[in-house]
Design a protein around this motif. Structure first.
Motif, PDB file in Angstrom:
ATOM      1  N   PHE A  50       0.767  -1.368   0.056  1.00  0.00           N
ATOM      2  CA  PHE A  50      -0.074  -0.113   0.132  1.00  0.00           C
ATOM      3  C   PHE A  50       0.828   1.385  -0.052  1.00  0.00           C
ATOM      4  O   PHE A  50       0.691   1.939  -0.808  1.00  0.00           O
ATOM      5  CB  PHE A  50      -0.774  -0.283   1.195  1.00  0.00           C
ATOM      6  CG  PHE A  50      -1.768   1.408   1.291  1.00  0.00           C
ATOM      7  CD1 PHE A  50      -2.797   1.624   0.272  1.00  0.00           C
ATOM      8  CD2 PHE A  50      -1.680   2.197   2.241  1.00  0.00           C
ATOM      9  CE1 PHE A  50      -3.581   2.803   0.219  1.00  0.00           C
ATOM     10  CE2 PHE A  50      -2.448   3.486   2.270  1.00  0.00           C
ATOM     11  CZ  PHE A  50      -3.228   3.513   1.139  1.00  0.00           C
ATOM     12  N   ARG A  51       1.697   1.249   0.855  1.00  0.00           N
ATOM     13  CA  ARG A  51       2.454   2.637   1.210  1.00  0.00           C
ATOM     14  C   ARG A  51       3.332   2.972  -0.046  1.00  0.00           C
ATOM     15  O   ARG A  51       3.551   4.052  -0.485  1.00  0.00           O
ATOM     16  CB  ARG A  51       3.494   2.567   2.076  1.00  0.00           C
ATOM     17  CG  ARG A  51       2.864   2.337   3.619  1.00  0.00           C
ATOM     18  CD  ARG A  51       2.198   3.818   4.078  1.00  0.00           C
ATOM     19  NE  ARG A  51       2.857   4.905   4.281  1.00  0.00           N
ATOM     20  CZ  ARG A  51       3.363   5.471   5.334  1.00  0.00           C
ATOM     21  NH1 ARG A  51       3.325   4.739   6.519  1.00  0.00           N
ATOM     22  NH2 ARG A  51       4.200   6.588   5.316  1.00  0.00           N
ATOM     23  N   GLU A  52       3.813   1.872  -0.887  1.00  0.00           N
ATOM     24  CA  GLU A  52       4.601   2.325  -2.225  1.00  0.00           C
ATOM     25  C   GLU A  52       3.677   2.245  -3.494  1.00  0.00           C
ATOM     26  O   GLU A  52       4.316   2.423  -4.642  1.00  0.00           O
ATOM     27  CB  GLU A  52       5.605   1.070  -2.038  1.00  0.00           C
ATOM     28  CG  GLU A  52       6.705   1.437  -1.116  1.00  0.00           C
ATOM     29  CD  GLU A  52       8.086   0.288  -1.146  1.00  0.00           C
ATOM     30  OE1 GLU A  52       7.906  -0.517  -2.237  1.00  0.00           O
ATOM     31  OE2 GLU A  52       8.592   0.126  -0.167  1.00  0.00           O
ATOM     32  N   SER A  53       2.465   2.306  -3.223  1.00  0.00           N
ATOM     33  CA  SER A  53       1.545   2.370  -4.385  1.00  0.00           C
ATOM     34  C   SER A  53       1.061   3.778  -4.646  1.00  0.00           C
ATOM     35  O   SER A  53       1.017   4.679  -3.837  1.00  0.00           O
ATOM     36  CB  SER A  53       0.270   1.366  -4.203  1.00  0.00           C
ATOM     37  OG  SER A  53      -0.456   1.911  -3.166  1.00  0.00           O
ATOM     38  N   ALA A  54       0.166   3.767  -5.964  1.00  0.00           N
ATOM     39  CA  ALA A  54      -0.386   5.044  -6.174  1.00  0.00           C
ATOM     40  C   ALA A  54      -1.630   5.438  -5.090  1.00  0.00           C
ATOM     41  O   ALA A  54      -1.976   6.614  -5.152  1.00  0.00           O
ATOM     42  CB  ALA A  54      -0.741   4.932  -7.730  1.00  0.00           C
ATOM     43  N   ALA A  55      -1.927   4.346  -4.670  1.00  0.00           N
ATOM     44  CA  ALA A  55      -3.359   4.457  -3.986  1.00  0.00           C
ATOM     45  C   ALA A  55      -2.818   5.159  -2.697  1.00  0.00           C
ATOM     46  O   ALA A  55      -3.760   6.101  -2.034  1.00  0.00           O
ATOM     47  CB  ALA A  55      -3.680   3.046  -3.676  1.00  0.00           C
ATOM     48  N   PHE A  56      -1.730   4.964  -2.227  1.00  0.00           N
ATOM     49  CA  PHE A  56      -1.190   5.674  -0.896  1.00  0.00           C
ATOM     50  C   PHE A  56      -1.279   7.363  -1.046  1.00  0.00           C
ATOM     51  O   PHE A  56      -1.706   8.115  -0.481  1.00  0.00           O
ATOM     52  CB  PHE A  56       0.077   5.271  -0.468  1.00  0.00           C
ATOM     53  CG  PHE A  56       0.453   6.045   0.634  1.00  0.00           C
ATOM     54  CD1 PHE A  56      -0.095   6.061   2.048  1.00  0.00           C
ATOM     55  CD2 PHE A  56       1.879   7.114   0.563  1.00  0.00           C
ATOM     56  CE1 PHE A  56       0.549   6.826   2.922  1.00  0.00           C
ATOM     57  CE2 PHE A  56       1.857   7.835   1.703  1.00  0.00           C
ATOM     58  CZ  PHE A  56       1.309   7.626   2.917  1.00  0.00           C
ATOM     59  N   GLN A  57      -0.947   7.888  -2.394  1.00  0.00           N
ATOM     60  CA  GLN A  57      -0.894   9.133  -2.795  1.00  0.00           C
ATOM     61  C   GLN A  57      -2.176   9.512  -2.860  1.00  0.00           C
ATOM     62  O   GLN A  57      -2.545  10.873  -2.611  1.00  0.00           O
ATOM     63  CB  GLN A  57      -0.047   9.374  -4.102  1.00  0.00           C
ATOM     64  CG  GLN A  57       1.520   8.926  -4.041  1.00  0.00           C
ATOM     65  CD  GLN A  57       1.926   9.569  -2.875  1.00  0.00           C
ATOM     66  OE1 GLN A  57       1.771  10.843  -2.626  1.00  0.00           O
ATOM     67  NE2 GLN A  57       3.107   8.784  -2.265  1.00  0.00           N
ATOM     68  N   GLU A  58      -3.009   8.761  -3.272  1.00  0.00           N
ATOM     69  CA  GLU A  58      -4.702   9.253  -3.453  1.00  0.00           C
ATOM     70  C   GLU A  58      -5.276   9.362  -2.106  1.00  0.00           C
ATOM     71  O   GLU A  58      -5.981  10.411  -1.896  1.00  0.00           O
ATOM     72  CB  GLU A  58      -5.342   7.760  -4.217  1.00  0.00           C
ATOM     73  CG  GLU A  58      -6.572   8.425  -4.645  1.00  0.00           C
ATOM     74  CD  GLU A  58      -7.569   7.104  -5.409  1.00  0.00           C
ATOM     75  OE1 GLU A  58      -8.845   7.304  -5.503  1.00  0.00           O
ATOM     76  OE2 GLU A  58      -6.854   6.288  -5.716  1.00  0.00           O
ATOM     77  N   TRP A  59      -4.862   8.324  -1.174  1.00  0.00           N
ATOM     78  CA  TRP A  59      -5.386   8.386   0.072  1.00  0.00           C
ATOM     79  C   TRP A  59      -4.809   9.769   0.727  1.00  0.00           C
ATOM     80  O   TRP A  59      -5.601  10.502   1.355  1.00  0.00           O
ATOM     81  CB  TRP A  59      -5.004   7.203   0.862  1.00  0.00           C
ATOM     82  CG  TRP A  59      -4.828   7.260   2.306  1.00  0.00           C
ATOM     83  CD1 TRP A  59      -3.637   7.424   3.342  1.00  0.00           C
ATOM     84  CD2 TRP A  59      -5.801   7.500   3.233  1.00  0.00           C
ATOM     85  NE1 TRP A  59      -3.884   7.343   4.586  1.00  0.00           N
ATOM     86  CE2 TRP A  59      -5.357   7.355   4.547  1.00  0.00           C
ATOM     87  CE3 TRP A  59      -7.494   7.358   3.177  1.00  0.00           C
ATOM     88  CZ2 TRP A  59      -6.221   7.577   5.829  1.00  0.00           C
ATOM     89  CZ3 TRP A  59      -8.048   7.348   4.465  1.00  0.00           C
ATOM     90  CH2 TRP A  59      -7.441   7.255   5.774  1.00  0.00           C
ATOM     91  N   ARG A  60      -3.609  10.161   0.767  1.00  0.00           N
ATOM     92  CA  ARG A  60      -3.010  11.342   1.249  1.00  0.00           C
ATOM     93  C   ARG A  60      -3.710  12.694   0.713  1.00  0.00           C
ATOM     94  O   ARG A  60      -3.786  13.528   1.313  1.00  0.00           O
ATOM     95  CB  ARG A  60      -1.562  11.142   1.154  1.00  0.00           C
ATOM     96  CG  ARG A  60      -0.956  10.422   2.104  1.00  0.00           C
ATOM     97  CD  ARG A  60      -1.026  10.363   3.767  1.00  0.00           C
ATOM     98  NE  ARG A  60      -0.726  11.354   4.296  1.00  0.00           N
ATOM     99  CZ  ARG A  60       0.370  11.456   5.070  1.00  0.00           C
ATOM    100  NH1 ARG A  60       0.946  10.333   5.133  1.00  0.00           N
ATOM    101  NH2 ARG A  60       0.928  12.648   5.596  1.00  0.00           N
ATOM    102  N   ALA A  61      -3.934  12.564  -0.480  1.00  0.00           N
ATOM    103  CA  ALA A  61      -4.508  13.671  -1.183  1.00  0.00           C
ATOM    104  C   ALA A  61      -6.063  13.955  -0.528  1.00  0.00           C
ATOM    105  O   ALA A  61      -6.418  15.099  -0.399  1.00  0.00           O
ATOM    106  CB  ALA A  61      -4.709  13.549  -2.889  1.00  0.00           C
ATOM    107  N   ILE A  62      -6.703  12.916  -0.147  1.00  0.00           N
ATOM    108  CA  ILE A  62      -8.092  13.163   0.430  1.00  0.00           C
ATOM    109  C   ILE A  62      -7.880  13.370   2.080  1.00  0.00           C
ATOM    110  O   ILE A  62      -8.624  14.530   2.169  1.00  0.00           O
ATOM    111  CB  ILE A  62      -8.729  11.745   0.282  1.00  0.00           C
ATOM    112  CG1 ILE A  62      -9.039  11.342  -1.137  1.00  0.00           C
ATOM    113  CG2 ILE A  62     -10.029  11.703   0.946  1.00  0.00           C
ATOM    114  CD1 ILE A  62      -9.415   9.787  -1.142  1.00  0.00           C
ATOM    115  N   VAL A  63      -7.075  12.803   2.704  1.00  0.00           N
ATOM    116  CA  VAL A  63      -7.078  13.219   4.142  1.00  0.00           C
ATOM    117  C   VAL A  63      -6.102  14.253   4.665  1.00  0.00           C
ATOM    118  O   VAL A  63      -6.289  14.921   5.669  1.00  0.00           O
ATOM    119  CB  VAL A  63      -6.963  12.026   4.949  1.00  0.00           C
ATOM    120  CG1 VAL A  63      -8.171  11.035   4.697  1.00  0.00           C
ATOM    121  CG2 VAL A  63      -5.616  11.154   4.923  1.00  0.00           C
TER     122      VAL A  63
END
Length: 100
Positions: free
Chosen positions: A67-80
């Motif tokens: 998770f932390r090394e994926s694009a999804a982590f960047q998406e998560w951080r952009a939201i919260v």
């Protein structure tokens, strides 16, 4: 199973907006991650800007690598992330004992 515990402090007065953002991020992003098993979010009563997020993962690497090394982590951080007053304190735990 691994428990991720994130101690989150947000900017004062942003609770309502953050409540919606964290739920959206969990449902739209984290819940689709490899090894994700579930989550709980608790809000502070005495400290209304404090949240405790617990996420259950199959393995430590599902969180720290997949998770932390994926694009999804960047998406998560952009939201919260825009609501954070400081970077969250994140630790991982393994189960020692459990009640029935």
């Amino acid at each position: 199973m691994i428990l991720e515990l994130a101690d989150i402090r947000i900017q004062a007065g942003k609770q309502t907006e953050f409540d919606a953002a964290i739920q959206r991020g969990l449902e739209q992003v984290i819940s689709k991650a490899k090894g994700f098993q579930g989550y709980k979010v608790n809000k502070g009563i005495e400290s209304p800007e404090r949240y405790i997020l617990t996420i259950f993962w199959d393995t430590l690497e599902n969180h720290t690598v997949d998770f932390r090394e994926s694009a999804a982590f960047q998406e998560w951080r952009a939201i919260v992330g825009p609501y954070f007053a400081a970077p969250p304190v994140v630790e991982h735990f393994s189960l020692l004992a459990k009640s029935a």
